[in-house]
Design a protein around this motif. Structure first.
Motif, PDB file in Angstrom:
ATOM      1  N   ARG A 122      -0.918   5.161  68.582  1.00 12.37           N
ATOM      2  CA  ARG A 122       0.105   3.908  68.664  1.00 12.37           C
ATOM      3  C   ARG A 122       0.170   3.171  67.428  1.00 12.37           C
ATOM      4  NH1 ARG A 122       2.487   3.686  73.439  1.00 12.37           N
ATOM      5  NH2 ARG A 122       1.486   5.249  75.034  1.00 12.37           N
ATOM      6  N   THR A 123      -1.122   2.833  66.763  1.00 11.29           N
ATOM      7  CA  THR A 123      -1.268   1.885  65.424  1.00 11.29           C
ATOM      8  C   THR A 123      -0.382   2.892  64.492  1.00 11.29           C
ATOM      9  OG1 THR A 123      -3.519   1.600  66.324  1.00 11.29           O
ATOM     10  CG2 THR A 123      -2.856   0.835  64.233  1.00 11.29           C
ATOM     11  N   ALA A 124      -0.462   4.280  64.393  1.00 13.46           N
ATOM     12  CA  ALA A 124       0.045   4.785  63.353  1.00 13.46           C
ATOM     13  C   ALA A 124       1.715   4.827  63.299  1.00 13.46           C
ATOM     14  CB  ALA A 124      -0.178   6.322  63.394  1.00 13.46           C
ATOM     15  N   LYS A 125       2.111   4.481  64.818  1.00 15.97           N
ATOM     16  CA  LYS A 125       3.535   4.213  64.781  1.00 15.97           C
ATOM     17  C   LYS A 125       4.033   2.752  64.464  1.00 15.97           C
ATOM     18  CE  LYS A 125       4.314   7.732  68.312  1.00 15.97           C
ATOM     19  NZ  LYS A 125       4.104   7.684  69.728  1.00 15.97           N
ATOM     20  N   ARG A 126       3.425   1.928  64.847  1.00 17.38           N
ATOM     21  CA  ARG A 126       3.427   0.574  64.617  1.00 17.38           C
ATOM     22  C   ARG A 126       3.516  -0.094  63.596  1.00 17.38           C
ATOM     23  NH1 ARG A 126      -0.283  -0.772  69.452  1.00 17.38           N
ATOM     24  NH2 ARG A 126       1.131  -0.603  71.283  1.00 17.38           N
ATOM     25  N   ILE A 127       2.184   0.319  62.637  1.00 18.04           N
ATOM     26  CA  ILE A 127       2.284  -0.491  61.378  1.00 18.04           C
ATOM     27  C   ILE A 127       3.470  -0.024  60.457  1.00 18.04           C
ATOM     28  CG2 ILE A 127       0.880  -0.758  59.517  1.00 18.04           C
ATOM     29  CD1 ILE A 127      -0.083  -2.251  62.024  1.00 18.04           C
ATOM     30  N   PRO A 128       3.721   1.265  60.463  1.00 22.70           N
ATOM     31  CA  PRO A 128       4.888   1.618  59.507  1.00 22.70           C
ATOM     32  C   PRO A 128       6.344   0.914  59.925  1.00 22.70           C
ATOM     33  CG  PRO A 128       3.801   3.630  60.142  1.00 22.70           C
ATOM     34  CD  PRO A 128       3.022   2.420  60.890  1.00 22.70           C
ATOM     35  N   LEU A 129       6.450   0.432  61.262  1.00 21.99           N
ATOM     36  CA  LEU A 129       7.580   0.087  61.770  1.00 21.99           C
ATOM     37  C   LEU A 129       7.304  -1.602  61.209  1.00 21.99           C
ATOM     38  CD1 LEU A 129       9.376   1.282  63.581  1.00 21.99           C
ATOM     39  CD2 LEU A 129       8.622   0.201  65.448  1.00 21.99           C
ATOM     40  N   LEU A 130       6.167  -2.104  61.474  1.00 19.81           N
ATOM     41  CA  LEU A 130       5.934  -3.607  61.013  1.00 19.81           C
ATOM     42  C   LEU A 130       6.282  -3.425  59.369  1.00 19.81           C
ATOM     43  CD1 LEU A 130       4.947  -6.457  61.552  1.00 19.81           C
ATOM     44  CD2 LEU A 130       2.546  -5.391  60.869  1.00 19.81           C
ATOM     45  N   GLN A 131       6.050  -2.733  58.777  1.00 20.38           N
ATOM     46  CA  GLN A 131       6.067  -2.769  57.338  1.00 20.38           C
ATOM     47  C   GLN A 131       7.607  -2.799  56.877  1.00 20.38           C
ATOM     48  OE1 GLN A 131       3.662   0.541  56.362  1.00 20.38           O
ATOM     49  NE2 GLN A 131       2.029  -0.593  55.536  1.00 20.38           N
ATOM     50  N   LYS A 132       8.414  -1.826  57.810  1.00 21.64           N
ATOM     51  CA  LYS A 132       9.689  -1.832  57.624  1.00 21.64           C
ATOM     52  C   LYS A 132      10.363  -3.257  57.690  1.00 21.64           C
ATOM     53  CE  LYS A 132      12.552   2.342  58.345  1.00 21.64           C
ATOM     54  NZ  LYS A 132      12.474   3.448  59.359  1.00 21.64           N
ATOM     55  N   ILE A 133       9.958  -3.794  58.890  1.00 23.17           N
ATOM     56  CA  ILE A 133      10.434  -5.243  59.271  1.00 23.17           C
ATOM     57  C   ILE A 133      10.380  -6.343  58.324  1.00 23.17           C
ATOM     58  CG2 ILE A 133      10.331  -7.248  60.880  1.00 23.17           C
ATOM     59  CD1 ILE A 133       9.834  -4.919  63.123  1.00 23.17           C
ATOM     60  N   LEU A 134       8.758  -6.041  57.748  1.00 22.63           N
ATOM     61  CA  LEU A 134       8.510  -7.165  56.703  1.00 22.63           C
ATOM     62  C   LEU A 134       9.755  -6.733  55.547  1.00 22.63           C
ATOM     63  CD1 LEU A 134       4.672  -7.437  56.845  1.00 22.63           C
ATOM     64  CD2 LEU A 134       6.255  -9.062  57.717  1.00 22.63           C
ATOM     65  N   ASP A 135       9.504  -5.621  54.905  1.00 16.89           N
ATOM     66  CA  ASP A 135      10.397  -5.423  54.070  1.00 16.89           C
ATOM     67  C   ASP A 135      11.552  -5.995  54.029  1.00 16.89           C
ATOM     68  OD1 ASP A 135       9.200  -4.093  51.846  1.00 16.89           O
ATOM     69  OD2 ASP A 135       9.171  -2.221  52.698  1.00 16.89           O
ATOM     70  N   ASP A 175       7.183  -7.931  50.652  1.00 16.99           N
ATOM     71  CA  ASP A 175       6.580  -6.484  50.018  1.00 16.99           C
ATOM     72  C   ASP A 175       5.426  -5.818  51.112  1.00 16.99           C
ATOM     73  OD1 ASP A 175       5.589  -4.336  48.662  1.00 16.99           O
ATOM     74  OD2 ASP A 175       5.850  -5.390  46.524  1.00 16.99           O
ATOM     75  N   SER A 176       6.090  -4.835  51.601  1.00 13.98           N
ATOM     76  CA  SER A 176       5.099  -4.283  52.807  1.00 13.98           C
ATOM     77  C   SER A 176       3.869  -3.721  52.254  1.00 13.98           C
ATOM     78  CB  SER A 176       6.196  -3.072  53.607  1.00 13.98           C
ATOM     79  OG  SER A 176       6.494  -1.842  52.366  1.00 13.98           O
ATOM     80  N   ARG A 177       3.773  -3.547  50.711  1.00 13.60           N
ATOM     81  CA  ARG A 177       2.663  -3.100  50.307  1.00 13.60           C
ATOM     82  C   ARG A 177       1.269  -3.918  50.498  1.00 13.60           C
ATOM     83  NH1 ARG A 177       4.384  -1.596  44.313  1.00 13.60           N
ATOM     84  NH2 ARG A 177       5.899  -3.388  44.799  1.00 13.60           N
ATOM     85  N   ARG A 178       1.928  -5.196  51.097  1.00 13.28           N
ATOM     86  CA  ARG A 178       0.831  -6.009  51.431  1.00 13.28           C
ATOM     87  C   ARG A 178       0.176  -5.495  52.526  1.00 13.28           C
ATOM     88  NH1 ARG A 178       0.812 -10.086  47.996  1.00 13.28           N
ATOM     89  NH2 ARG A 178       2.724 -10.610  46.705  1.00 13.28           N
ATOM     90  N   ILE A 179       0.723  -4.718  53.511  1.00 12.45           N
ATOM     91  CA  ILE A 179       0.090  -4.512  54.592  1.00 12.45           C
ATOM     92  C   ILE A 179      -0.307  -2.827  54.472  1.00 12.45           C
ATOM     93  CG2 ILE A 179       0.268  -4.333  57.093  1.00 12.45           C
ATOM     94  CD1 ILE A 179       1.127  -6.961  55.969  1.00 12.45           C
ATOM     95  N   LYS A 180      -1.513  -2.628  54.767  1.00 16.16           N
ATOM     96  CA  LYS A 180      -2.046  -1.271  54.643  1.00 16.16           C
ATOM     97  C   LYS A 180      -2.808  -0.820  55.885  1.00 16.16           C
ATOM     98  CE  LYS A 180      -4.609   1.756  51.639  1.00 16.16           C
ATOM     99  NZ  LYS A 180      -4.017   2.845  51.421  1.00 16.16           N
ATOM    100  N   LEU A 181      -2.412   0.389  56.143  1.00 18.81           N
ATOM    101  CA  LEU A 181      -3.094   1.118  57.441  1.00 18.81           C
ATOM    102  C   LEU A 181      -3.933   2.169  56.847  1.00 18.81           C
ATOM    103  CD1 LEU A 181      -3.301   1.702  60.575  1.00 18.81           C
ATOM    104  CD2 LEU A 181      -1.657   3.150  60.451  1.00 18.81           C
ATOM    105  N   ASP A 182      -5.205   2.317  57.378  1.00 19.00           N
ATOM    106  CA  ASP A 182      -6.013   3.459  56.798  1.00 19.00           C
ATOM    107  C   ASP A 182      -7.130   3.637  57.881  1.00 19.00           C
ATOM    108  OD1 ASP A 182      -7.100   5.436  55.325  1.00 19.00           O
ATOM    109  OD2 ASP A 182      -6.951   4.370  53.365  1.00 19.00           O
ATOM    110  N   TRP A 183      -7.750   4.986  57.861  1.00 23.02           N
ATOM    111  CA  TRP A 183      -8.647   5.033  58.913  1.00 23.02           C
ATOM    112  C   TRP A 183      -9.950   5.229  58.189  1.00 23.02           C
ATOM    113  CZ3 TRP A 183      -5.437   4.322  62.221  1.00 23.02           C
ATOM    114  CH2 TRP A 183      -4.020   4.881  62.432  1.00 23.02           C
ATOM    115  N   VAL A 184     -11.073   4.676  58.764  1.00 21.77           N
ATOM    116  CA  VAL A 184     -12.344   4.682  58.218  1.00 21.77           C
ATOM    117  C   VAL A 184     -13.144   4.770  59.286  1.00 21.77           C
ATOM    118  CG1 VAL A 184     -14.105   3.249  57.360  1.00 21.77           C
ATOM    119  CG2 VAL A 184     -12.049   3.077  56.188  1.00 21.77           C
ATOM    120  N   SER A 185     -14.160   6.070  59.394  1.00 23.30           N
ATOM    121  CA  SER A 185     -15.040   6.201  60.638  1.00 23.30           C
ATOM    122  C   SER A 185     -16.194   5.522  60.490  1.00 23.30           C
ATOM    123  CB  SER A 185     -15.458   7.655  60.581  1.00 23.30           C
ATOM    124  OG  SER A 185     -16.208   8.165  59.628  1.00 23.30           O
TER     125      SER A 185
END
Ligand SMILES: Cc1cc2nc3c(=O)[nH]c(=O)nc-3n(C[C@H](O)[C@H](O)[C@H](O)COP(=O)(O)OP(=O)(O)OC[C@H]3O[C@@H](n4cnc5c(N)ncnc54)[C@H](O)[C@@H]3O)c2cc1C
Ligand code: SF4
Ligand code: SF4
Ligand code: FES
Lengths: 589, 139
Positions: free
Chosen positions: B80-93, B98-108
């Motif tokens: 869900r996060t993987a779907k939500r954050i790009p959507l959020l980035q779009k809205i911010l754009d 600048d949506s580059r201020r938001i970044k999603l990544d995976w860290v184990s």
């Protein structure tokens, strides 16, 4: 923090304690400066600094402080709450601080240890602690969730692991339902002709073999009054949560339903199917797997005589074992090592050399792996007995002119070999049992990179497993001995849970606000744990209700809810935002 | 722009990324001090409004870190996060941020080094982007 006066908790007082961690923190962060900065903040009743809060002296210090100052909430700036956190707060809890009014801020792992500049590290620590202070004021006192555990267990899978677990649990006086989907107990070990390390009757003691001097275990299980064995049966559905799950089983004579408090998954493994790799020529009758060779050996035992190869019943004189079939190469099956294949192939090779004294037996291996006691001696005995070990991969197995050939490399001799072979045996690796993904899904278990059920770190508190344990080969390839070990440790955990009868879980669960909830059911749809139901609100509408035993506190529903009705206790919007604001105040300048 | 000190928040899920950040600490992997971690149970519980709040309050960048896909402690939370954050980035754009201020990544939990890398690179990225224009407004 001046704008904080409009909130109720403004009256509540905070004890703020910073830990030097015997210099590990104070070397990199100026704690006195932080204390100076924060001591005058409203709500902060007292600020203290100590050398090591988790030590006995530190704990005594905290207890005395709590008695002296009587604050209602506490913020500790110290190590990661996930490392020593459980210990640090204990003293305060003992002196009556509600543990839900406690916040430990990580200024060691995520600050002191990773920033070389003391000024910058201090500024960051200040921001983090400010976030913690803001957050702690929004927290509400809470009690742990108390969960009761029904005194009965379900064991899925009747191999050595499942049988051992069932016997142990039954011996402790609890009812066990033992579910096996085939028509007999015993699993794979029951079908093996001989097992490492005895190279004889299995340590599981269930063989038909005449030498067996132990009591057959299958009989023990069948005769135990506390164990209800269900053969030819499979799980239909599992409902409920930690401590109380309703099981529906599809049995030959119709469905069967019962409730259990704990579950052990012992579904074992299946072997890799070599028909996926055409270069192995598995369609040829004289290319067989180690499992099929076991059957040939068992047949020979029953009938007497020698080993006969499948195509024409001839006694094979040249036999090639191919190791790591389906293992240790992602492109050709699986990346993981199946751990037992080197050992059992050597055992089988020794048996063949014994049964057919004039046979030549080769084992083609990448490297031999047998991390077991007695393995080296076992290997040595095989060499003494004439088994030929050839290091190198084989490139293909092919038939031509009615003959079978193995094309192999001998990396030690630097030679390419074409070996005419009467019988080729593939040492197939292990994969999770057929259909185990269904069980994994029903029980919300995690799987590991190798697709076997994840081995939860045994150092985690037992509540983490929510009454469900995976044991034996269901959790990854392993030998019988280790499967039994697993079974015994899972059984003892399960017994302890059922003996205690109740367990306390931290209340990190979702909660629906009945005034805000409109009963739209979005949360119901996203929850993977079936923890939410819509109930009548008494006013003709519906509202969401969270089952706090089933809820695992992930927070997915809180984001799905458009009405801000769903929150996670401790992570409600104001609580997270307070943390954000606290950081912004200090860091955002 | 030399004295621009980006202030950054990182939402880390308790089970993987927070533990990864701890591991970076235990391994003494040095990194810029601009990133402040907020612990959440799962990346799926990061409400877009948390991110928006931070950005409107002048925070220069927000990291959302979760377990790798397939490893979420709650099974598929991070899908869900993987779907939500790009959507959020779009809205911010759309809103001019600048949506580059938001970044999603995976860290184990085992990726202390990756955590260090993500943090260091993100701080650099934000440095390049300059201060959040909303810093002056803060609504
Ligand atoms: C060829 C070969 C040779 C081996 N030789 C040795 C050896 O020499 N020494 C040694 O120590 N180990 C050996 N092993 C490993 C040994 O077989 C395992 O350690 C042991 O069988 C593990 O027992 P288990 O009960 O965990 O799994 P299994 O024996 O696989 O039993 C699992 C049981 O669960 C049942 N089941 C599966 N799914 C379900 C379901 N959904 N519902 C109900 N029931 C289900 C299965 O029917 C099966 O009866 C060998 C393995 C192989 C493949
Ligand atoms: S999503 Fe929100 S409003 Fe809808 S039922 Fe769930 S809690 Fe109620
Ligand atoms: S927090 Fe997660 S488990 Fe609990 S009710 Fe919400 S979605 Fe379900
Ligand atoms: S728990 Fe880490 S992303 Fe869900």
């Amino acid at each position: 923090m001046a704008d904080n006066t409009d909130n109720d908790s403004a009256k509540s007082s905070i004890g703020l304690y910073l830990c030097r961690c015997n210099g590990e923190i104070s070397k990199y962060i100026d704690l006195d400066r932080i204390a100076d900065n924060l001591k005058s903040i409203e709500n902060v009743k007292v600020v203290g600094i100590h050398d090591a809060l988790c030590s006995r002296e530190g704990q005594t210090f905290l207890k005395e402080e709590k008695e002296k100052h009587g604050f209602e909430r506490a913020v500790i700036g110290a190590c990661s709450p996930n490392i020593q956190g459980i210990i640090v707060g204990k003293a305060l809890e003992e002196k009556g601080l509600n543990k839900y009014l406690f916040e430990q801020v990580n200024i060691r792992e995520q600050c002191a240890w990773v920033h070389p500049d003391i000024d910058k590290a201090t500024a960051k620590a200040l921001a983090l602690i400010n976030g913690g202070l803001r957050r702690v004021l929004t927290l509400e006192p809470m009690e742990d969730v108390e969960i009761s555990i029904l005194p009965s267990a379900l064991v899925i899978g009747g191999g050595v692991t499942g049988m051992q677990a069932a016997l142990d649990i039954a011996a402790a006086g609890f009812k066990v339902y033992l579910l096996e989907r085939t028509e007999e107990l015993g699993g794979r070990a029951y079908k093996l002709s001989m097992t490492f390390p005895t190279h004889n009757c299995g340590i599981c003691c269930m063989q038909y073999c005449k030498e067996c001097v132990f009591t057959p275990k299958i009989e023990d299980v069948l005769q135990d009054e506390k164990i209800e064995v269900m053969l030819n049966s499979e799980i239909e559905s599992i409902e409920g949560g930690f401590g109380n799950r309703h099981i529906t089983v599809k049995a030959p004579d119709g469905p069967r339903e019962f409730d259990v408090g704990t579950i052990i998954v012992a579904t074992g493994s299946k072997t890799f199917d070599p028909s996926d790799l055409p270069e192995l020529n598995y369609s040829s009758p004289d290319v067989i797997t180690t499992v099929e060779l076991e059957q040939l050996i068992v047949k020979q035992r029953e009938k007497g005589g020698s080993i006969e190869r499948p195509s024409d019943g001839k006694v094979p004189k040249t036999i090639n074992f191919i190791q790591c079939v389906g293992s240790r190469d992602r492109a050709k099956g699986n990346l993981h090592c199946s751990l037992v294949c080197c050992t059992y192939a050597i055992g089988q090779a020794r048996e063949l050399v014994k049964l057919i004294p004039d046979a030549t037996v080769y084992i083609h291996y990448i490297d031999l792996r047998g991390p077991y006691r007695g393995f080296e001696e076992f290997y040595d005995a095989a060499k003494q007995e004439g088994v030929q070990f050839v290091r190198g991969r084989i490139s293909k197995i092919y038939s031509t002119g009615g003959k079978l050939f193995v094309r192999a490399e001998d990396t030690d001799a630097g030679a390419l070999l074409e070996i005419e072979s009467d019988l080729v045996v593939l040492s197939v690796g292990q994969e999770p049992a057929q259909g185990s993904e269904k069980i994994v899904e029903m029980l919300h278990l995690q799987t590991d990179i190798d697709e076997f059920i994840k081995d939860i770190n045994p150092m985690f508190p037992p509540e983490f497993r929510r009454g469900i344990y995976a044991a034996g080969c269901a959790q990854g390839p392993k030998g019988i001995r280790y499967s039994i070990d697993d079974a015994k440790s899972a059984a003892s955990e399960v017994i302890r849970l059922m003996r205690d009868g109740t367990v306390k879980m931290p209340r990190i669960t979702a909660k629906a606000d009945e005034f805000r909830c409109r009963g739209c059911g979005r949360c119901v749809d996203v929850c993977q744990f079936d923890a939410i139901t819509l109930i009548e609100d008494g006013k003709g509408g519906q509202i969401a209700k969270v089952d706090e035993v089933r809820c695992e506190g992930c927070g997915t529903c809180t984001v799905a809810c458009c009405n801000k009705a769903m929150t996670i206790i401790g992570y409600a919007i104001p609580q997270v935002i307070a943390n954000v604001m606290g950081l912004v105040e200090e860091a955002g300048q | 722009m030399t004295d621009f000190k980006p202030s950054i928040l990182a939402f880390c899920c308790n089970w993987c990324s927070y533990a990864g950040a701890d591991l970076a600490g235990v391994s003494r992997l040095q990194m810029p001090p601009n990133v402040h971690v907020i612990r959440v149970m799962c990346s799926a519980s990061v409400k877009p409004e948390y991110v928006i709040k931070a950005v409107t309050q002048g925070i220069d960048g927000v990291l959302v870190l979760g377990c790798h896909i397939g490893d979420c402690h709650y099974l598929t939370g991070n899908h869900r996060t993987a779907k939500r954050i790009p959507l959020l980035q779009k809205i911010l754009d759309e809103a001019g941020i600048d949506s580059r201020r938001i970044k999603l990544d995976w860290v184990s939990a085992a990726e202390g080094e990756k955590y260090q890398k993500v943090v260091t690179e993100f701080v650099e990225e934000i440095r390049r982007l300059g201060p959040n224009p909303l810093r002056e407004v803060r609504f």
